[in-house]
Design a protein around this motif. Structure first.
Motif, PDB file in Angstrom:
ATOM      1  N   VAL B  43       0.840  -1.200   0.000  1.00  0.00           N
ATOM      2  CA  VAL B  43       0.000   0.000   0.000  1.00  0.00           C
ATOM      3  C   VAL B  43       0.872   1.247   0.000  1.00  0.00           C
ATOM      4  O   VAL B  43       0.632   2.195  -0.724  1.00  0.00           O
ATOM      5  N   ARG B  44       1.948   1.230   0.826  1.00  0.00           N
ATOM      6  CA  ARG B  44       2.856   2.378   0.882  1.00  0.00           C
ATOM      7  C   ARG B  44       3.521   2.594  -0.474  1.00  0.00           C
ATOM      8  O   ARG B  44       3.694   3.706  -0.926  1.00  0.00           O
ATOM      9  N   LYS B  45       3.852   1.467  -1.124  1.00  0.00           N
ATOM     10  CA  LYS B  45       4.501   1.542  -2.428  1.00  0.00           C
ATOM     11  C   LYS B  45       3.569   2.227  -3.427  1.00  0.00           C
ATOM     12  O   LYS B  45       3.965   3.061  -4.209  1.00  0.00           O
ATOM     13  N   THR B  46       2.293   1.860  -3.341  1.00  0.00           N
ATOM     14  CA  THR B  46       1.306   2.460  -4.219  1.00  0.00           C
ATOM     15  C   THR B  46       1.176   3.949  -3.913  1.00  0.00           C
ATOM     16  O   THR B  46       1.088   4.765  -4.817  1.00  0.00           O
ATOM     17  N   ALA B  47       1.190   4.293  -2.631  1.00  0.00           N
ATOM     18  CA  ALA B  47       1.078   5.698  -2.245  1.00  0.00           C
ATOM     19  C   ALA B  47       2.261   6.477  -2.800  1.00  0.00           C
ATOM     20  O   ALA B  47       2.104   7.586  -3.312  1.00  0.00           O
ATOM     21  N   ASP B  48       3.452   5.864  -2.731  1.00  0.00           N
ATOM     22  CA  ASP B  48       4.627   6.522  -3.300  1.00  0.00           C
ATOM     23  C   ASP B  48       4.428   6.746  -4.788  1.00  0.00           C
ATOM     24  O   ASP B  48       4.817   7.754  -5.340  1.00  0.00           O
ATOM     25  N   ALA B  49       3.802   5.748  -5.429  1.00  0.00           N
ATOM     26  CA  ALA B  49       3.569   5.846  -6.862  1.00  0.00           C
ATOM     27  C   ALA B  49       2.663   7.035  -7.200  1.00  0.00           C
ATOM     28  O   ALA B  49       2.790   7.627  -8.257  1.00  0.00           O
ATOM     29  N   TRP B  50       1.768   7.372  -6.290  1.00  0.00           N
ATOM     30  CA  TRP B  50       0.923   8.549  -6.507  1.00  0.00           C
ATOM     31  C   TRP B  50       1.782   9.801  -6.636  1.00  0.00           C
ATOM     32  O   TRP B  50       1.517  10.662  -7.457  1.00  0.00           O
ATOM     33  N   TRP B  51       2.795   9.859  -5.785  1.00  0.00           N
ATOM     34  CA  TRP B  51       3.698  11.010  -5.866  1.00  0.00           C
ATOM     35  C   TRP B  51       4.421  11.015  -7.214  1.00  0.00           C
ATOM     36  O   TRP B  51       4.618  12.053  -7.826  1.00  0.00           O
ATOM     37  N   LEU B  52       4.781   9.806  -7.637  1.00  0.00           N
ATOM     38  CA  LEU B  52       5.460   9.685  -8.926  1.00  0.00           C
ATOM     39  C   LEU B  52       4.557  10.170 -10.058  1.00  0.00           C
ATOM     40  O   LEU B  52       4.969  10.932 -10.927  1.00  0.00           O
ATOM     41  N   TRP B  53       3.312   9.726  -9.982  1.00  0.00           N
ATOM     42  CA  TRP B  53       2.338  10.155 -10.984  1.00  0.00           C
ATOM     43  C   TRP B  53       2.169  11.676 -10.961  1.00  0.00           C
ATOM     44  O   TRP B  53       2.134  12.323 -11.999  1.00  0.00           O
ATOM     45  N   GLY B  54       2.050  12.198  -9.769  1.00  0.00           N
ATOM     46  CA  GLY B  54       1.894  13.650  -9.610  1.00  0.00           C
ATOM     47  C   GLY B  54       3.064  14.374 -10.257  1.00  0.00           C
ATOM     48  O   GLY B  54       2.903  15.358 -10.984  1.00  0.00           O
ATOM     49  N   GLY B  55       4.273  13.838 -10.007  1.00  0.00           N
ATOM     50  CA  GLY B  55       5.482  14.432 -10.566  1.00  0.00           C
ATOM     51  C   GLY B  55       5.479  14.397 -12.084  1.00  0.00           C
ATOM     52  O   GLY B  55       5.820  15.376 -12.747  1.00  0.00           O
ATOM     53  N   LEU B  56       5.049  13.239 -12.614  1.00  0.00           N
ATOM     54  CA  LEU B  56       5.019  13.089 -14.078  1.00  0.00           C
ATOM     55  C   LEU B  56       4.027  14.064 -14.718  1.00  0.00           C
ATOM     56  O   LEU B  56       4.339  14.743 -15.696  1.00  0.00           O
ATOM     57  N   ILE B  57       2.845  14.136 -14.128  1.00  0.00           N
ATOM     58  CA  ILE B  57       1.810  15.023 -14.674  1.00  0.00           C
ATOM     59  C   ILE B  57       2.266  16.485 -14.566  1.00  0.00           C
ATOM     60  O   ILE B  57       2.132  17.270 -15.506  1.00  0.00           O
ATOM     61  N   PHE B  58       2.852  16.812 -13.403  1.00  0.00           N
ATOM     62  CA  PHE B  58       3.342  18.182 -13.217  1.00  0.00           C
ATOM     63  C   PHE B  58       4.416  18.504 -14.266  1.00  0.00           C
ATOM     64  O   PHE B  58       4.405  19.585 -14.859  1.00  0.00           O
ATOM     65  N   SER B  59       5.307  17.547 -14.506  1.00  0.00           N
ATOM     66  CA  SER B  59       6.371  17.761 -15.492  1.00  0.00           C
ATOM     67  C   SER B  59       5.794  18.020 -16.871  1.00  0.00           C
ATOM     68  O   SER B  59       6.223  18.926 -17.577  1.00  0.00           O
ATOM     69  N   LEU B  60       4.793  17.234 -17.240  1.00  0.00           N
ATOM     70  CA  LEU B  60       4.172  17.409 -18.554  1.00  0.00           C
ATOM     71  C   LEU B  60       3.501  18.776 -18.662  1.00  0.00           C
ATOM     72  O   LEU B  60       3.645  19.467 -19.667  1.00  0.00           O
ATOM     73  N   LEU B  61       2.759  19.130 -17.603  1.00  0.00           N
ATOM     74  CA  LEU B  61       2.076  20.434 -17.606  1.00  0.00           C
ATOM     75  C   LEU B  61       3.090  21.574 -17.679  1.00  0.00           C
ATOM     76  O   LEU B  61       2.902  22.545 -18.409  1.00  0.00           O
TER      77      LEU B  61
END
Lengths: 192, 143
Positions: B43-61
């Motif tokens: 679950v923690r790993k998945t939560a970390d992945a949310w941050w990763l996703w956030g980072g990716l989306i932010f980078s694209l934007l």
């Protein structure tokens, strides 16, 4: 014997984020959960797996436990449902109580004969009679007589009304008496 | 012991007193707790992945924003479609041409060039997700 606090204390700690607080809840209820599962799941290996699954489900659903019933009742209900669901997957046969069989129970008083057996013989007789009962009936009578659960709690665990549980218990007792009578009549009872 | 108004109680209760029910096997609670801790780690790993996703989306934007600012000649009030001249060539022409290329590509599927531009980052994210899953063993919850 380990001393435990009230279930609600551990539940509160787990919900605050202390995973380790779940362990006392497991230790406190594992035997009855395992016993419930074992009534329905045939092999000890499968029963252990299902019992583990029960605690995992309980852990994940703990936030949804509103305290409307006792934690143990809520947990045993999860145990029953999980075991039945496992049984369905494995196609365990749930044999309904045959009304015709109940009618053929002889009116002989076998109480005295059974009470004349040794404790060990009685134990074996009960185990043998239980083994021929359908899983849910085995569970109901075990919860009532062995685990001393009241009708209301059994109803909550099995998902039946109190009246239904009472009727079931009456039939199961007759069925067990018939089976014990059959075993005693078939051969001179002896402990293997 | 609960009191029950049942004529069979003493007889049956006595009988059941002679049997021993199955108990949970040795080490059962330890196994349960290990499974719970292992699931918590996932679950923690998945939560970390949310941050990763956030980072990716932010980078694209952020990249898109930089491109937009670049296109309006570093002015937020300029005309986006006028573009900026770089080495005597209008960058916006490249953008327009690209749109036309994607529009013609998407023509057969009855979708607009803009839709293709929206789909591109999504496809990029899916590709990154698959690569991360395969290479890093990360579980991304969005896909």
């Amino acid at each position: 014997m380990m001393k435990f606090r009230e279930d609600q204390y551990y539940i509160g700690e787990v919900l605050k984020g202390d995973v380790n607080a779940f362990e006392p809840l497991v230790k406190k209820h594992q035997d009855l959960v395992f016993s419930i599962v074992r009534r329905i799941v045939k092999t000890p290996e499968d029963a252990e797996e299902v019992a583990q699954d029960v605690f995992l489900k309980a852990y994940h659903k703990l936030g949804k436990f509103k305290g409307e019933s006792k934690f143990s009742t809520w947990l045993y209900r999860i145990a029953y449902n999980t075991a039945v669901s496992h049984g369905r997957k494995k196609k365990t046969e749930f044999i309904p109580a045959g009304e015709d069989q109940l009618e053929r129970i002889p009116d002989t008083d076998i109480d005295r004969e059974i009470m004349g057996l040794s404790a060990e013989e009685q134990g074996k007789l009960v185990r043998d009679a239980l083994s021929v009962l359908p899983a849910t009936e085995n569970l109901i009578i075990s919860l009532y007589y062995y685990h001393q659960k009241d009708i209301h709690e059994i109803g909550k665990i099995i998902g039946m009304t109190e009246t239904n549980v009472k009727v079931k218990l009456h039939r199961i007792r007759k069925k067990m008496l018939k089976e014990m009578n059959h075993i005693l009549g078939r051969e001179k009872y002896s402990v293997a | 012991m609960k009191k029950r108004n049942d004529p069979d109680t003493s007889f049956f209760a006595g009988l059941f007193g002679n049997i021993e029910m199955e108990k949970a096997p040795e080490g059962f609670s330890g196994k349960v707790m290990s499974a719970i801790r292992a699931e918590n780690a996932t679950v923690r790993k998945t939560a970390d992945a949310w941050w990763l996703w956030g980072g990716l989306i932010f980078s694209l934007l952020f990249t898109g924003l930089v491109a937009a600012v670049f296109m309006v000649d570093f002015s937020f009030f300029g005309d986006l479609f006028m573009g900026v001249e770089l080495d005597g060539q209008q960058i916006i022409r490249f953008f327009n041409n690209s749109t036309s290329i994607f529009a013609s590509m998407a023509d057969g599927f009855d979708i607009s060039g803009i839709s293709v531009f929206i789909m591109l980052p999504v496809i990029a994210l899916i590709t990154i997700d698959r690569l991360l899953r395969k290479k890093a063993g990360l579980e991304l919850p969005l896909i």
